[in-house]
Design a protein around this motif. Structure first.
Motif, PDB file in Angstrom:
ATOM      1  N   LEU A  22      35.137  37.504  47.371  1.00 33.70           N
ATOM      2  CA  LEU A  22      36.566  37.476  46.880  1.00 33.70           C
ATOM      3  C   LEU A  22      37.218  36.059  46.565  1.00 33.70           C
ATOM      4  CD1 LEU A  22      38.289  40.269  48.611  1.00 33.70           C
ATOM      5  CD2 LEU A  22      37.374  40.362  46.514  1.00 33.70           C
ATOM      6  N   ARG A  36      47.277  34.754  46.095  1.00 30.89           N
ATOM      7  CA  ARG A  36      46.549  35.845  45.063  1.00 30.89           C
ATOM      8  C   ARG A  36      44.905  35.965  45.280  1.00 30.89           C
ATOM      9  NH1 ARG A  36      47.115  33.305  39.539  1.00 30.89           N
ATOM     10  NH2 ARG A  36      45.443  32.102  39.886  1.00 30.89           N
ATOM     11  N   THR A  38      41.487  37.524  43.900  1.00 25.47           N
ATOM     12  CA  THR A  38      40.937  38.186  42.893  1.00 25.47           C
ATOM     13  C   THR A  38      39.546  38.344  42.875  1.00 25.47           C
ATOM     14  OG1 THR A  38      40.392  35.879  42.161  1.00 25.47           O
ATOM     15  CG2 THR A  38      42.330  36.839  41.215  1.00 25.47           C
ATOM     16  N   SER A  39      38.883  39.168  42.111  1.00 21.32           N
ATOM     17  CA  SER A  39      37.288  39.652  42.237  1.00 21.32           C
ATOM     18  C   SER A  39      36.747  39.711  40.863  1.00 21.32           C
ATOM     19  CB  SER A  39      37.242  41.056  42.842  1.00 21.32           C
ATOM     20  OG  SER A  39      36.053  41.464  42.877  1.00 21.32           O
ATOM     21  N   LYS A  40      35.573  39.172  40.937  1.00 17.46           N
ATOM     22  CA  LYS A  40      34.875  39.329  39.607  1.00 17.46           C
ATOM     23  C   LYS A  40      34.428  40.823  39.128  1.00 17.46           C
ATOM     24  CE  LYS A  40      30.534  38.371  41.894  1.00 17.46           C
ATOM     25  NZ  LYS A  40      29.274  37.036  41.968  1.00 17.46           N
ATOM     26  N   GLY A  42      36.613  43.044  39.309  1.00 22.47           N
ATOM     27  CA  GLY A  42      37.941  43.853  38.685  1.00 22.47           C
ATOM     28  C   GLY A  42      38.284  44.882  39.481  1.00 22.47           C
ATOM     29  N   ALA A  46      40.201  46.862  44.235  1.00 18.04           N
ATOM     30  CA  ALA A  46      41.312  46.762  44.589  1.00 18.04           C
ATOM     31  C   ALA A  46      41.853  47.239  45.892  1.00 18.04           C
ATOM     32  CB  ALA A  46      42.074  47.796  43.432  1.00 18.04           C
ATOM     33  N   ILE A  49      40.845  44.412  48.633  1.00 13.14           N
ATOM     34  CA  ILE A  49      42.048  43.346  48.238  1.00 13.14           C
ATOM     35  C   ILE A  49      43.245  43.770  48.897  1.00 13.14           C
ATOM     36  CG2 ILE A  49      43.529  41.942  46.597  1.00 13.14           C
ATOM     37  CD1 ILE A  49      41.150  42.106  44.722  1.00 13.14           C
TER      38      ILE A  49
END
Length: 227
Positions: A22, A36, A38-40, A42, A46, A49
């Motif tokens: 992440l 924030r 984020t993940s490659k 997508g 979720a 995260i």
């Protein structure tokens, strides 16, 4: 809290973020640091995260208050609403800014009863029951005065909780003993009153913004019994 302080507090957590494929971004603004993740991959990540953020909230309850763009005023308002508790504000240097921040979301009348803007010493005495001898002995920007504001305002507004603030927002008005940016914040509650001194700096706008944020967070910690 500041970005560098936060980074020290969550170093191990951050290391695990990167090892879990992440990415973490720090997004600082006056008084707040947003994180924030984020993940490659997508949306498939979720839940992962969200679990990381919930872990962080449990690790740092003094500082972490919300997710997904929630303001601290919305969070505190929801706590008050769920507990059927009421709030009032007694403001000097912020001139009603704290009250305004709490009423931005629809339904705020469920918990917010009203506020007193006691910018002058005369109105601190008349509206918030501050003793004249307290002002004469300690000044408007003092622990003694802000505690009396919180206690007297809570009684006069007939609320469960009160927030009181008095400070020197600047750029003028500071002294060697009380420089620009000195702010006292108090929270009154059924069992008593607490107060804390802050030194925010020399920028008037940021001082006012930070006072509002820190005042709301002090109340949040009282409501949740967080040290």
């Amino acid at each position: 809290v500041g970005e560098s302080f936060l980074a020290d507090q969550i170093k191990d957590w951050e290391d695990r973020i990167y090892s879990d494929d992440l990415f973490l971004a720090y997004l600082p603004s006056p008084g707040i640091v947003k994180l924030r993740l984020t993940s490659k991959n997508g949306a498939s990540d979720a839940e992962k995260i969200e679990n990381y953020f919930h872990e962080l909230r449990e690790k740092l309850p003094k500082y972490a208050y919300g997710m997904n763009g929630e303001t601290i005023f919305e969070v505190v308002g929801d706590i008050l609403r769920k507990g059927s508790k009421t709030l009032g504000t007694i403001e000097s240097c912020t001139g009603g800014g704290i009250a305004n921040a709490f009423i931005q979301k629809s339904g705020s009348s469920d918990f917010f009863q009203g506020g007193l803007v006691t910018y002058s010493n005369d109105l601190k005495v008349k509206l918030a029951n501050v003793k004249q001898e307290t002002l004469d002995s300690y000044g408007a920007v003092s622990e003694q005065t802000v505690k009396e504001m919180a206690e007297g305002g809570r009684k006069n507004l007939n609320v469960d909780y009160s927030i009181a603030v008095s400070g020197i927002a600047g750029p003028d008005g500071g002294t060697e003993e009380k420089p620009v940016g000195t702010v006292w914040i108090a929270v009154g509650y059924p069992e008593g009153v607490i107060a804390k001194k802050f030194l925010f700096g020399e920028h008037r706008g940021r001082n006012l913004e930070k006072t509002q944020l820190y005042a709301a967070n002090m109340l949040r910690k009282v409501l949740l019994n967080v040290e």
